[in-house]
Write an enzyme that holds these catalytic residues in place. Structure first.
Site, short mmCIF file in Angstrom:
data_model
loop_
_atom_site.label_atom_id
_atom_site.label_comp_id
_atom_site.label_asym_id
_atom_site.label_seq_id
_atom_site.Cartn_x
_atom_site.Cartn_y
_atom_site.Cartn_z
N ASP A 241 0.82 -21.90 -5.12
CA ASP A 241 0.87 -22.10 -3.67
C ASP A 241 1.26 -23.55 -3.37
O ASP A 241 2.02 -24.16 -4.12
CB ASP A 241 -0.49 -21.75 -3.06
N HIS B 167 -2.09 -24.49 3.14
CA HIS B 167 -2.04 -23.06 2.83
C HIS B 167 -2.77 -22.72 1.54
O HIS B 167 -3.57 -21.78 1.48
CB HIS B 167 -0.57 -22.65 2.75
N SER C 62 -0.68 -13.59 3.50
CA SER C 62 -1.21 -14.65 2.64
C SER C 62 -2.72 -14.62 2.57
O SER C 62 -3.32 -15.01 1.56
CB SER C 62 -0.79 -16.03 3.17
#
Length: 725
Positions: free
Chosen positions: A140, A178, A461
């Site tokens: 990520d 994220h 996600s």
């Protein structure tokens, strides 16, 4: 309808004109051909050494950057555009693929995936399951390993963007969060606790500032994760290429064969069919779509009608209790907010960012803001730090609401759960016609860790790490299970979700929403857990398609399996196994067959669920097949950018099935008058098409462009606005 006809006539006219247009194209300068690019070269393991020798001998200017032996059999190479194209001529090279761009899959408190999390999860011996001893790789944007809820879980990693051992989130002018949010859902262990709080997180930073990376950085991360022997691997990232042959999809299949449970997000390009992207197309990975957990959803009540509001992430919760006046505030510009004080403002999406619209409403003293879509369908987004409630509304609802003058707006709340999120990407997969996603999990309104705090986000996600965390608990409870068995446990025990009285399509939800408690102790497993019977042509008449599945008895007793006959449909004759008995802890392979009459069946997609029962337990196996080639997008991932000289432009796209004819034609945006072709090719093979083109100096300004791909009787056309300087 008139516009469609006009475009069709335009395309016909442009095709006739093509023969006289293209000979006048100025040639592409040789300087462009000599510029450097990076590509992924695929070859068989036994050919690897010889291919490297031939590259060094035939193309000494090409530099081998990385050698992939686990995630992929191939190389990452750098060289001139011309030389990289010629690499495909070397015997033993299967494919040369330019690197693609990957982005974090996000549209803009312990997550709910079934079961009583308060009392916890336990294995067959009564031992509490927390992910202890399980290593989860997260590919990520990196990880804020200093966060108090992530410090205990962090166990190292690597940064394939900067090529160092520090996978910290980006802290530049484009900071990221994220990866930390994803990791927190899996294994936060502090104020917030994830699904598997005692699992260890290995962070692989493959997406840099702004959450953007490349095929190369993602492949390098997968390669390292395999070498580090992680047990579970989560990729909440993707691109817009629906193809099973993309390098990252192939790499995840390698990871699964190496014993890693690979979990990936389906993408946030729904609700249309065929929107799933790589690596979500990987056959052996667990691809996850997004559903809603139990949520208190606000509905706007106006003129006797109710409209569902999707709250924007990071904004103040929509908690309006009384009735307010509302006002149409155009696009949400400062000048549009003159009458906004103490009112709910309705603004149209576009021109300004969500944050700018919200800030303008706040400064004008608005009570709340609603942004409605400027195209069909719903959407989600972020309004981080908004001090007033902010929500999104569909384009259709917003257009109706604008017409209701002098109306008051109230708020009512409804509790919802187990709905498919509108943004969740749908399958199937092109070329293989495989069913994706495999399962769905909550991906709306999910609170987790971010640098310096916590935040509620939405996207597939957020759904994927629910499943990665669940997989960590399954691995702890059943350390000898293979990735295929873990995937089967999650799919066989999933809960089918319904839209009204009908289940969502198999290419929308796969086997359904994950139920962790049931997946931990299944009496049996069936794998593969979805059945794709492929593509049937009318010319084939009657045809028989078969899929072999394994019945895996997980109990101490002999189990009896009964295959229930699906509802009768014209043209489909099922050939199912008779009653099957499997001994304790043994497996038996059986064949499921269908006899299909292409003359009787209608063209298009055919789908449903095949039920297999043993005692009081049943598993629903999603199945799918097509009659005649479906109308999937012939063009994907189109991009058009300025080149490195005044007359040069670059385009790229992905063609799942190739094209007999491929072209880009320009027309006047006001009159639809044909202007010129800027590209036309014939007999283009499937895969990514990438090229530089030289455009006439006389073409300046903004044009509408038709990009078309024709294969047999099927033709796909997309419309874009292109600018030429």
């Amino acid at each position: 309808m008139l516009r469609v006809l006009l475009l069709g006539c335009l395309l016909l006219f442009a095709t006739k004109a093509e023969a006289t247009v293209f000979p006048n194209r100025p040639p592409v300068p040789s300087s462009y051909e000599n510029e450097q690019e990076i590509a992924i070269v695929e070859t068989a393991p036994e050919r690897m050494k010889k291919v490297q020798q031939m590259i060094r001998r035939e193309y000494p200017n090409i530099r081998v950057r990385c050698v992939y032996q686990t995630a992929l059999s191939g190389l990452s190479v750098q060289g001139s555009r011309k030389e990289l194209r010629n690499l495909a001529k070397i015997p033993g090279i299967a494919r040369v693929t330019p690197v693609a761009v990957y982005k974090a899959d996000i549209t803009e408190s312990v997550p709910f995936i079934g079961g009583a999390k308060v009392r916890g999860y336990f294995d067959a011996s009564g031992r509490r399951l927390s992910g202890a001893g399980v290593r989860v790789g997260v590919i990520d944007t990196g990880l804020d390993y200093r966060h108090p809820d992530l410090r205990r879980s962090y166990a190292g990693g690597y940064d394939t963007v900067d090529n160092d051992s520090d996978p910290m989130e980006s802290k530049t002018k484009e900071p990221t969060q994220h990866g930390s949010h994803v990791a927190g859902i899996i294994a936060a262990n502090g104020k917030l606790r994830g699904i598997a709080p005692d699992a260890k997180i290995l962070a692989y930073r493959a997406l840099g500032p702004g959450g953007v990376g490349s095929t190369e950085t993602v492949l390098n991360a997968i390669e390292r994760a395999i070498k580090d022997r992680v047990d579970v691997l989560n990729l909440s990232l993707g691109n817009d290429v629906n193809g099973p042959d993309w390098p990252t999809s192939i790499a995840l299949n390698y990871a699964a064969r190496a014993g890693i449970i690979a979990v990936t997000a389906s993408g946030n390009s729904g609700p249309s069919i065929w929107t799933i992207g790589s690596p979500g197309t990987a056959t052996q990975a667990i691809t996850v779509g997004a559903s809603t957990p139990r949520l208190r959803i606000p509905y706007l009540h106006v003129a006797g009608r109710e409209f569902r509001l999707a709250q924007l992430g990071g904004a103040k919760e929509w908690n309006l209790e009384r009735t307010y006046e509302w006002v149409d505030a155009g696009l949400g510009k400062t000048a549009d907010m003159k009458n906004a004080r103490n009112k709910i403002v309705l603004v149209k999406r576009g021109e300004l960012s969500f944050a700018e619209k919200v800030q303008n409403a706040q400064r004008a003293g608005a009570k709340a803001i609603i942004i409605y879509n400027n195209m069909p369908g719903s959407f989600g987004g972020m309004a981080e730090g908004a001090a007033i409630p902010a929500a999104a509304m569909s384009g259709r609802d917003g257009a109706w609401l604008r017409k209701q003058r002098d109306s008051l707006a109230g708020t009512v709340f409804h509790t919802e759960q187990d709905r498919l999120a509108g943004f969740s990407s749908r399958g199937p997969v092109t070329v293989t016609w495989g069913i994706k996603p495999d399962v769905v999990a909550p991906g709306v309104g999910i609170t987790s860790t971010v640098p310096k705090g916590y935040m509620s986000l939405q996207g597939t996600s957020m759904a994927a790490p629910h499943v990665a965390g669940a997989a960590a608990l399954l691995k702890q409870a059943h350390p000898n299970w293979t990735p295929e068995q873990v995937k089967a446990a999650l799919m066989n025990t999933a809960k089918l979700l319904y839209k009204g009285k009908q289940p969502y399509h198999v290419y929308e939800q796969g086997a359904g929403r994950v139920q962790l408690e049931q997946a931990l102790h299944p009496p049996f497993l069936i794998y593969p857990s979805s059945l794709s019977f492929g593509l049937i042509r009318s010319s084939q008449g009657h045809t028989i398609r078969k899929v072999a599945v394994t019945l895996d008895n997980q109990t101490e007793k002999v189990q009896k399996y009964v295959f229930e006959m699906p509802q009768a449909r014209p043209g489909i004759q099922w050939r199912l196994p008779h009653t099957v008995y499997v001994k304790p802890h043994e497996k038996q392979r059986v064949v499921i067959g269908t006899e299909l009459s292409a003359f009787t069946l209608r063209e298009g997609v055919h789908e449903g669920y095949l039920r297999v029962r043993s005692g009081s337990t049943a598993a629903e196996l999603p199945y799918l097949f097509f009659v005649e080639e479906p109308d999937y997008p012939r063009i994907m991932g189109f991009r058009f950018v300025k080149g490195d000289a005044p007359e040069l432009y670059r385009y790229e796209m992905y063609l799942p099935g190739g094209a007999d004819e491929l072209g880009i034609v320009l027309y006047d945006p006001a009159t639809f008058r044909y202007v010129d072709y800027i590209m036309y090719r014939q007999n283009v093979t499937s895969g990514r098409v990438r090229e530089v083109i030289s455009v006439k100096q006389s073409i300046k300004g903004t044009y509408k462009a038709l990009i078309f791909a024709k294969k047999g009787k099927k033709e796909d056309i997309i419309e874009k606005t292109l600018q030429f300087q």
